[in-house]
Design a protein around this motif. Structure first.
Motif, PDB file in Angstrom:
ATOM      1  N   HIS A  73       0.812  -1.202   0.000  1.00 58.06           N
ATOM      2  CA  HIS A  73       0.000   0.000   0.000  1.00 58.06           C
ATOM      3  C   HIS A  73       0.854   1.264   0.000  1.00 58.06           C
ATOM      4  O   HIS A  73       1.611   1.526   0.907  1.00 58.06           O
ATOM      5  N   GLN A  74       0.738   2.018  -1.073  1.00 53.52           N
ATOM      6  CA  GLN A  74       1.490   3.272  -1.189  1.00 53.52           C
ATOM      7  C   GLN A  74       0.478   4.389  -1.389  1.00 53.52           C
ATOM      8  O   GLN A  74      -0.427   4.242  -2.183  1.00 53.52           O
ATOM      9  N   PRO A  75       0.652   5.507  -0.698  1.00 47.88           N
ATOM     10  CA  PRO A  75      -0.267   6.609  -0.965  1.00 47.88           C
ATOM     11  C   PRO A  75      -0.023   7.180  -2.368  1.00 47.88           C
ATOM     12  O   PRO A  75       1.092   7.587  -2.680  1.00 47.88           O
ATOM     13  N   LEU A  76      -1.052   7.115  -3.209  1.00 47.36           N
ATOM     14  CA  LEU A  76      -0.895   7.579  -4.591  1.00 47.36           C
ATOM     15  C   LEU A  76      -1.368   9.016  -4.763  1.00 47.36           C
ATOM     16  O   LEU A  76      -1.012   9.694  -5.710  1.00 47.36           O
ATOM     17  N   PHE A  77      -2.165   9.425  -3.818  1.00 47.75           N
ATOM     18  CA  PHE A  77      -2.705  10.776  -3.950  1.00 47.75           C
ATOM     19  C   PHE A  77      -2.457  11.537  -2.661  1.00 47.75           C
ATOM     20  O   PHE A  77      -2.886  11.123  -1.602  1.00 47.75           O
ATOM     21  N   ALA A  78      -1.706  12.615  -2.763  1.00 53.03           N
ATOM     22  CA  ALA A  78      -1.378  13.360  -1.542  1.00 53.03           C
ATOM     23  C   ALA A  78      -1.704  14.835  -1.712  1.00 53.03           C
ATOM     24  O   ALA A  78      -0.836  15.672  -1.888  1.00 53.03           O
ATOM     25  N   GLY A  79      -2.990  15.131  -1.753  1.00 50.74           N
ATOM     26  CA  GLY A  79      -3.392  16.539  -1.781  1.00 50.74           C
ATOM     27  C   GLY A  79      -3.474  17.113  -3.186  1.00 50.74           C
ATOM     28  O   GLY A  79      -2.830  16.643  -4.103  1.00 50.74           O
ATOM     29  N   THR A  80      -4.316  18.140  -3.325  1.00 47.53           N
ATOM     30  CA  THR A  80      -4.557  18.714  -4.648  1.00 47.53           C
ATOM     31  C   THR A  80      -3.536  19.788  -4.981  1.00 47.53           C
ATOM     32  O   THR A  80      -2.894  20.349  -4.111  1.00 47.53           O
ATOM     33  N   ARG A  81      -3.419  20.061  -6.281  1.00 46.15           N
ATOM     34  CA  ARG A  81      -2.545  21.126  -6.771  1.00 46.15           C
ATOM     35  C   ARG A  81      -3.428  22.155  -7.478  1.00 46.15           C
ATOM     36  O   ARG A  81      -4.470  21.794  -8.017  1.00 46.15           O
TER      37      ARG A  81
END
Lengths: 154, 734
Positions: A73-81
């Motif tokens: 499990h890897q975080p693929l989404f870390a906040g919007t740009r």
């Protein structure tokens, strides 16, 4: 048996995807079409995650402890740009996250057949169908946004 | 002027349906009908009643000349003549020979045409100098627009820096010319119009079910029908069609009437069954009605098997909506739903009209598709009396959609179909790659979003006032007023939007310029110039042609891209573009339209008549080589793509699209208003339905056709990728 690990992996990915849909909506409040669709898809992902919960419980007692899925499990989404390019990159991340759910679904469907569990098979097939539309939507939206974001925007 | 509504009662013209022989005759193609013996009446039995509205003190004898035109306030295409005296408009009169209105007109038409003499009009171009708008000559204004355009086009990606937004006053020739300028000259996909609010749902639903846009029915279906269903519509707003329905109701063998509308409108009072559904629950109601038809075996099984796809899935979905469940969702008694289903299941010839209550609501396209499904299930298409209208709101809506000025390719072509794009490239003699076809034409809200983000630097708004008519008024005006955006506004008046412009161009109004208009039942009408526009104001077509000249748009051989010079030659160019498409107009000429009735498309020279109804014999425009779209998911707008579409093997069959009811994610129920509507000056509590009847239309406001749609800029959780007008953000901002 490792089915519960994989179910937990899918559950976590779907919860992450639901949250990511919410976040992208909040992060791009002025995109005219994001609100309705993202909200809807977020609810869909959350529901999918809920459908899985009884099966996690069902297979938990049989499942041997293993650290493997945690590492997967890897975080693929870390906040919007911000901005047009930011939106494209965010949707791109979501696409990868949805793909992870999709392939996990496919593997669990295989596992469910091995476990002769028609009920689980039915649930993951339903998830798979909804995920296919989510992937298609993300692709459609990105394809529309890409020329302006990549070629025109300053 | 006589009071329009009060006057109706005394001037009714009740009539009954034609007999069986006449009905059979009406189903024949036009040229066969011509060969029938004279005793078989093939015309509509609706009596002619010529309405005339003249200024006070003016009689018909005082009128110098009557000039052929069409209603500027209705999308139904009511033909009228404008009375001119001493170069001034003094009244209007319905055209008795016309197939659409048989002489009747909407009283508001008196205020539709030119307002040249009222002193409020723009008469000279203006440019912004030191922050102020100052008058100038045409050469200066147009030179500035062309100069800025060329500057922007120089850099890579220049095409994406220009955008166009149109409104309700443009004629067919003007829309087509603008579409060619934008799509082949500048080569940008950023062209859309105010059709996006409302019309787009009608177009999307028709395309999704039948393969292409275009109303399947004809107004003459009202003559033949034995049941009328009004879906989410205050039909009384489309007065002439409503009068036709009322006349049938007063005559022998009147049709039954069903109305779905949350409000107690005039229409609701007239109807035999009125379903005042809770706003935003149309899909649940439709599913229950379809459920009743299927469960009661009251559908045309042979038609469904031969001419449709998706019946099994539709059955699976509507199974979950017995009337009892729908009654709970929609807040109407189950008995009423059953009563409506009884009428819909037993009638032999059904006319349906769909309007804002469905379009500007939750799950708009899905709900409109269920009405299509109803007609498909009962085989109620393509024969006299079996008519379906996904109505539009504005007179210019239908031809804006045909000509490619509102989110489509010209001639109802499919941007995903390389052959369709190649046809356009050959027609215009330009490179295939020049025509943007990597995605659908950009929708209006996205155009404004790009302008907000600064990637669109020149926005040209013609005949629309988005500062007033679009949601997010504050944001729209901030975007349009921004220093970075070069804004061109082409209008009759110094509108709120025009005040923000860098260049303001005075345009000619309805009745001041020649051209054609397509009405809601595909009838093409001619408009002739009745009076001169005030001051230096010019026809929109002339403005676009001037721009094309200054920009020097060329085809592959170096010839001018725009080879036409006036309305008639523009129409001839459009005919070439429409050739072979569902909206084929090649058999229509200005001469043919002059003096007589409007003519419906498709109309080819070999037939000599327009086709009265589409899809006779259950043959739809869904073949992959013909269809206007390869379809998309109704809930998200995800595009299915060519491969998936072809795999369904449609072979000219229509699609039955099933949809579960989903509550709007924007619904609130705590009694607080959603927002304050700047037009009606009223708090708006619900966006799930909208009826124009709630907005008092002041006759003085009518000349600007925009006002008819202003209040409609609401929207629901509609998310089919086509009409995402969103009010929820407003919620967050309030």
């Amino acid at each position: 048996m490792h089915l519960a690990h994989y179910l937990r992996l899918l559950h976590r990915s779907q919860t992450a995807l639901a949250e990511a849909f919410r976040e992208i909506r909040r992060g791009h409040p002025h995109e005219p079409d994001m609100y309705g669709v993202c909200e809807r898809l977020a609810v869909q992902c959350r529901d999918q995650a809920r459908w899985l919960e009884p099966f996690v419980r069902r297979y938990e007692p049989w499942t041997s402890p293993s650290p493997e899925p945690e590492r997967l499990h890897q975080p693929l989404f870390a906040g919007t740009r911000p901005g047009g390019l930011g939106l494209l990159r965010d949707l791109h991340d979501l696409y990868l996250l949805a793909t992870e759910c999709d392939i996990a679904c496919a593997m669990i469907a295989q596992g469910a057949q091995g476990a002769r569990d028609d009920e689980l098979l039915d649930v993951v097939r339903r998830c798979g169908g909804e995920l296919a539309v989510q992937l298609l939507w993300l692709r459609t939206r990105m394809r529309h946004a890409a020329p302006q974001a990549l070629v025109v925007a300053y | 002027m006589p009071e329009p509504i009060a006057d109706h009662g005394g001037r009714r013209t009740p009539y009954g349906p034609p007999g069986g022989v006449e009905r059979l005759a009406a189903a024949l193609p036009g040229r066969l009908r011509d060969a029938l013996p004279a005793e078989i009446g093939v015309g509509s039995p609706w009596p002619v009643r010529v309405d005339t509205y003249l200024d006070e003190g003016v009689t018909e004898a005082d009128v110098d000349v009557w000039v052929q035109n069409v209603s500027a306030v209705q999308s139904s295409g009511d033909a009228l003549d404008i009375a001119v005296r001493d170069g001034r408009i003094v009244g209007v009169r319905g055209r008795g020979v016309d197939r659409v209105n048989h002489g009747r007109i909407d009283p508001r038409d008196r205020h539709g045409p030119s307002t040249a003499g009222d002193g409020t009009r723009l008469t000279r171009p203006m440019i912004r100098e030191d922050g102020r708008l100052v008058e100038c000559d045409w050469d200066t204004a147009m030179g500035r627009i062309a100069g800025r355009s060329k500057e922007l086009l120089e850099a890579p990606g220049g095409w994406g820096r220009l955008g166009f937004y149109t409104g309700g006053r443009l004629l067919l020739e003007e829309h087509y010319t603008l579409a060619v300028i934008a799509k082949a000259g500048i080569a940008t996909p950023h062209v859309d119009g105010s059709t996006r609010v409302g019309d787009a749902t009608a177009a999307a639903a028709l395309t999704a079910s039948f393969g292409a846009d275009g109303q399947p029915g004809s107004y003459t279906d009202v003559d033949h029908c034995d049941a009328i269903a009004l879906w989410g519509q205050d039909m009384a707003e489309s007065r002439v069609v409503w009068e036709r329905m009322l006349d049938r109701r007063l005559g022998p063998r009147p049709p039954a009437m069903i109305a779905v509308d949350p409000q107690e409108t005039q229409v609701a009072k007239e109807a035999d069954v009125h379903l005042p559904v809770r706003s935003g629950t149309n899909v649940a109601l439709m599913n229950a009605l379809l459920h009743e038809l299927i469960a009661g075996n009251r559908y045309d099984a042979a038609y469904v098997a031969r001419h449709t796809l998706g019946f099994a899935e539709l059955c699976r979905v509507v199974e979950a909506y017995p009337p009892k469940r729908a009654a709970e969702i929609c807040a109407v008694p189950a008995a009423l739903i059953e009563q409506a289903a009884e009428i819909l299941g037993s009638c032999e010839r059904l006319v349906s009209t769909v309007l804002p209550g469905f379009y500007r609501s939750n799950q708009a396209t899905a709900a409109a598709c269920q009405v299509n499904n109803l007609h498909l299930l009962r085989g109620m298409l393509g024969r006299p009396g079996a008519g379906l209208f996904q109505m539009t709101g504005r007179p210019a809506g239908q031809h804006a959609r045909e000509t490619g000025a509102s989110g489509e390719l010209p001639g109802m072509r499919n941007w995903e179909n390389p052959d369709h794009v190649r046809e356009l490239a050959e027609l215009w003699n330009v490179d295939l790659a020049a025509i943007p076809h990597w995605g659908p034409p950009t929708h209006a809200m996205q155009i404004f979003r790009y302008a907000e983000q600064g990637s669109i630097r020149l926005l040209w708004i013609s005949a629309a006032d988005p500062v007033v008519s679009l949601p997010h008024a504050d944001r729209v005006s901030k975007v349009l007023g921004s220093e970075e955006l070069f804004l061109v506004v082409q209008d009759l008046y110094l509108t709120e939007t025009a005040r923000l412009a860098d260049v303001v161009l005075p345009a000619a109004g309805w009745g001041e310029k020649p051209g054609t208009v397509t009405g809601a039942d595909r009838t093409v009408h001619l408009c002739e110039r009745a009076v001169e526009p005030p001051g230096e104001a010019r026809a929109d077509l002339d403005i676009f042609l001037d721009y094309a000249r200054r920009m020097g748009f060329r085809d592959r051989d170096g010839a001018p891209l725009i080879g036409w010079h006036d309305a008639e030659s523009a129409f001839e160019a459009w005919k070439a573009c429409s050739k072979g498409r569902p909206c084929d107009c090649t058999g229509i000429t200005y001469d043919r339209l002059r003096g007589g009735s409007g003519v419906q498309w498709p109309c080819t020279p070999s037939t000599g008549h327009g086709a009265e109804r589409l899809y006779a014999g259950g043959r739809f425009a869904t073949d992959p080589g013909v269809c206007q779209s390869f379809g998309h998911d109704l809930a998200t707008g995800a595009e299915w793509g060519a491969e998936c579409y072809c795999a369904k093997e449609p072979h000219g069959r229509a699609f039955l699209h099933a949809a579960h009811y989903e509550p709007s994610s924007e619904a609130i129920g705590d009694g607080r208003p959603l927002y304050w509507d700047p037009v009606s000056k009223q708090p708006i509590y619900s966006v799930a339905t909208y009826s124009v009847a709630t907005v008092p239309v002041t006759l003085d406001a009518v000349p600007d056709t925009e006002t008819t749609e202003v209040g409609g800029a609401g929207g629901g959780a509609e998310a089919d990728g086509v009409v995402p007008v969103e009010v929820s953000q407003r919620l967050e901002e309030v």
